[in-house]
Design a protein around this motif. Sequence first.
Motif, mmCIF file in Angstrom:
data_model
loop_
_atom_site.group_PDB
_atom_site.id
_atom_site.type_symbol
_atom_site.label_atom_id
_atom_site.label_comp_id
_atom_site.label_asym_id
_atom_site.label_seq_id
_atom_site.Cartn_x
_atom_site.Cartn_y
_atom_site.Cartn_z
ATOM 1 N N LEU A 1 0.778 -0.928 -0.082
ATOM 2 C CA LEU A 1 0.139 -0.054 -0.086
ATOM 3 C C LEU A 1 0.680 1.138 -0.047
ATOM 4 N N ALA A 2 0.354 2.268 -0.649
ATOM 5 C CA ALA A 2 1.087 3.613 -0.768
ATOM 6 C C ALA A 2 0.165 4.411 0.265
ATOM 7 N N LEU A 3 1.117 5.203 1.014
ATOM 8 C CA LEU A 3 0.365 6.283 2.049
ATOM 9 C C LEU A 3 0.879 7.657 1.513
ATOM 10 N N GLY A 4 -0.016 8.630 1.517
ATOM 11 C CA GLY A 4 0.500 9.710 1.290
ATOM 12 C C GLY A 4 -0.626 11.259 1.473
ATOM 13 N N LYS A 5 -0.198 12.349 1.341
ATOM 14 C CA LYS A 5 -1.117 13.342 1.207
ATOM 15 C C LYS A 5 -1.493 13.405 -0.128
ATOM 16 N N GLN A 6 -3.026 13.784 -0.429
ATOM 17 C CA GLN A 6 -3.213 13.893 -1.763
ATOM 18 C C GLN A 6 -2.830 15.104 -2.331
ATOM 19 N N ALA A 7 -2.464 14.971 -3.584
ATOM 20 C CA ALA A 7 -1.961 16.335 -4.425
ATOM 21 C C ALA A 7 -2.944 16.513 -5.497
ATOM 22 N N ASP A 8 -2.578 17.660 -6.273
ATOM 23 C CA ASP A 8 -3.476 17.642 -7.576
ATOM 24 C C ASP A 8 -2.873 17.043 -8.586
ATOM 25 N N LEU A 9 -3.510 17.469 -9.651
ATOM 26 C CA LEU A 9 -3.088 16.506 -11.050
ATOM 27 C C LEU A 9 -1.563 16.730 -11.472
ATOM 28 N N ALA A 10 -0.993 17.990 -11.150
ATOM 29 C CA ALA A 10 0.092 18.405 -11.749
ATOM 30 C C ALA A 10 1.194 17.593 -11.689
ATOM 31 N N GLY A 11 1.354 17.038 -10.458
ATOM 32 C CA GLY A 11 2.348 16.046 -10.396
ATOM 33 C C GLY A 11 2.096 14.416 -10.823
ATOM 34 N N LEU A 12 0.822 14.337 -11.295
ATOM 35 C CA LEU A 12 0.509 12.763 -11.603
ATOM 36 C C LEU A 12 0.622 12.800 -13.333
ATOM 37 N N HIS A 13 1.382 11.244 -13.560
ATOM 38 C CA HIS A 13 1.414 11.173 -14.817
ATOM 39 C C HIS A 13 -0.027 10.955 -15.750
ATOM 40 N N ALA A 14 -0.075 11.609 -16.797
ATOM 41 C CA ALA A 14 -1.055 12.087 -17.422
ATOM 42 C C ALA A 14 -2.123 10.742 -17.767
ATOM 43 N N ASP A 15 -1.473 9.680 -17.631
ATOM 44 C CA ASP A 15 -2.050 8.329 -18.043
ATOM 45 C C ASP A 15 -3.260 8.101 -16.850
ATOM 46 N N PHE A 16 -2.893 8.529 -15.583
ATOM 47 C CA PHE A 16 -3.934 8.332 -14.597
ATOM 48 C C PHE A 16 -4.902 9.410 -14.280
ATOM 49 N N HIS A 17 -4.970 10.507 -15.116
ATOM 50 C CA HIS A 17 -5.679 11.784 -14.881
ATOM 51 C C HIS A 17 -7.246 11.261 -14.922
ATOM 52 N N ALA A 18 -7.536 10.461 -15.615
ATOM 53 C CA ALA A 18 -9.050 10.330 -15.990
ATOM 54 C C ALA A 18 -9.575 9.441 -14.749
ATOM 55 N N GLN A 19 -8.798 8.594 -14.120
ATOM 56 C CA GLN A 19 -9.115 7.803 -13.027
ATOM 57 C C GLN A 19 -8.990 8.413 -11.685
ATOM 58 N N GLU A 20 -8.606 9.612 -11.521
ATOM 59 C CA GLU A 20 -8.228 10.100 -10.205
ATOM 60 C C GLU A 20 -9.558 10.843 -9.685
ATOM 61 N N SER A 21 -10.447 10.065 -9.362
ATOM 62 C CA SER A 21 -11.572 10.380 -8.611
ATOM 63 C C SER A 21 -12.114 9.181 -7.921
ATOM 64 N N PRO A 22 -13.077 9.458 -6.902
ATOM 65 C CA PRO A 22 -13.588 8.359 -6.269
ATOM 66 C C PRO A 22 -14.555 7.587 -7.056
ATOM 67 N N ASN A 23 -14.585 6.279 -6.892
ATOM 68 C CA ASN A 23 -15.419 5.392 -7.896
ATOM 69 C C ASN A 23 -16.591 5.165 -7.075
ATOM 70 N N ASP A 24 -17.609 4.379 -7.559
ATOM 71 C CA ASP A 24 -18.624 3.956 -6.936
ATOM 72 C C ASP A 24 -18.744 2.722 -6.478
ATOM 73 N N ARG A 25 -19.935 1.904 -5.981
ATOM 74 C CA ARG A 25 -19.898 0.761 -5.500
ATOM 75 C C ARG A 25 -21.155 -0.142 -6.127
ATOM 76 N N ARG A 26 -21.401 -1.500 -6.371
ATOM 77 C CA ARG A 26 -22.430 -1.923 -6.610
ATOM 78 C C ARG A 26 -23.421 -1.980 -5.817
ATOM 79 N N PRO A 27 -24.775 -2.070 -5.919
ATOM 80 C CA PRO A 27 -25.636 -1.958 -4.901
ATOM 81 C C PRO A 27 -25.722 -3.204 -4.025
ATOM 82 N N LEU A 28 -26.569 -3.091 -2.932
ATOM 83 C CA LEU A 28 -26.311 -4.120 -1.938
ATOM 84 C C LEU A 28 -27.242 -5.368 -2.346
ATOM 85 N N VAL A 29 -28.109 -5.163 -3.487
ATOM 86 C CA VAL A 29 -28.900 -6.466 -4.121
ATOM 87 C C VAL A 29 -27.940 -7.165 -4.776
ATOM 88 N N GLN A 30 -26.933 -6.576 -5.413
ATOM 89 C CA GLN A 30 -25.988 -7.477 -6.158
ATOM 90 C C GLN A 30 -24.756 -8.258 -5.119
#
Length: 202
Positions: free
Chosen positions: A154-183
């Motif tokens: 695991l990696a631990l750190g303080k969150q930074a803005d996108l400026a220092g992140l490789h461009a390949d990961f910019h589109a993924q840099e947001s919280p994702n969702d979860r499947r509903p409980l029924v599933q």
Amino acid sequence: MPRIPDHPVDPLFVDRWSPRSFTGEPVPDAVLQSAFEAARWAPSASNAQPWRFIVARPGDAEWADFVSLLLPRNRLWAERASALILIVSALDVERRGEVVANVSHSFDAGAAWANFAHQALLLGWHTHGIGGFDRDAARELLGIPEAFAVESMLALGKQADLAGLHADFHAQESPNDRRPLVQTVFSGRFGAPAFSPQRNAA
């Protein structure tokens, strides 16, 4: 976009997510100690506490070894973390004076990692679990005995803005969702809904 739970939970559980963009600033011992203390109190079968953590921070002699274990794509972002932590778990447990296989060692280590991640978030730090690394090399480089399973990094750190992140990961840099409980939650047998309208009405 903020995460919206379907049912009431403490904000801690939806606020925790796994960014890749980190500032790289030093993490104080007190933060690590607090997060590991939370992990210490995770539940485990027979109170075996099978988890172990191996830590490296930038500037440590072992930091280059930890970074070298990462698959190249993960190295692009994780080398900017404030700490990299390897999680291992003991394969055996002593019960009633006999050493036996601990079938829940990975499950229990996962509980400890969750405690660590949530406590780190309470202190203003983010974590990101990493499965993409060389487990065989980790065992050799870090002197991990055969009696322990190499679970995850695991990696631990303080969150930074996108400026220092490789461009390949910019589109993924947001919280994702979860499947509903029924599933994911079933009643009595796999696939049977646990929370049907008829059950709720009763």
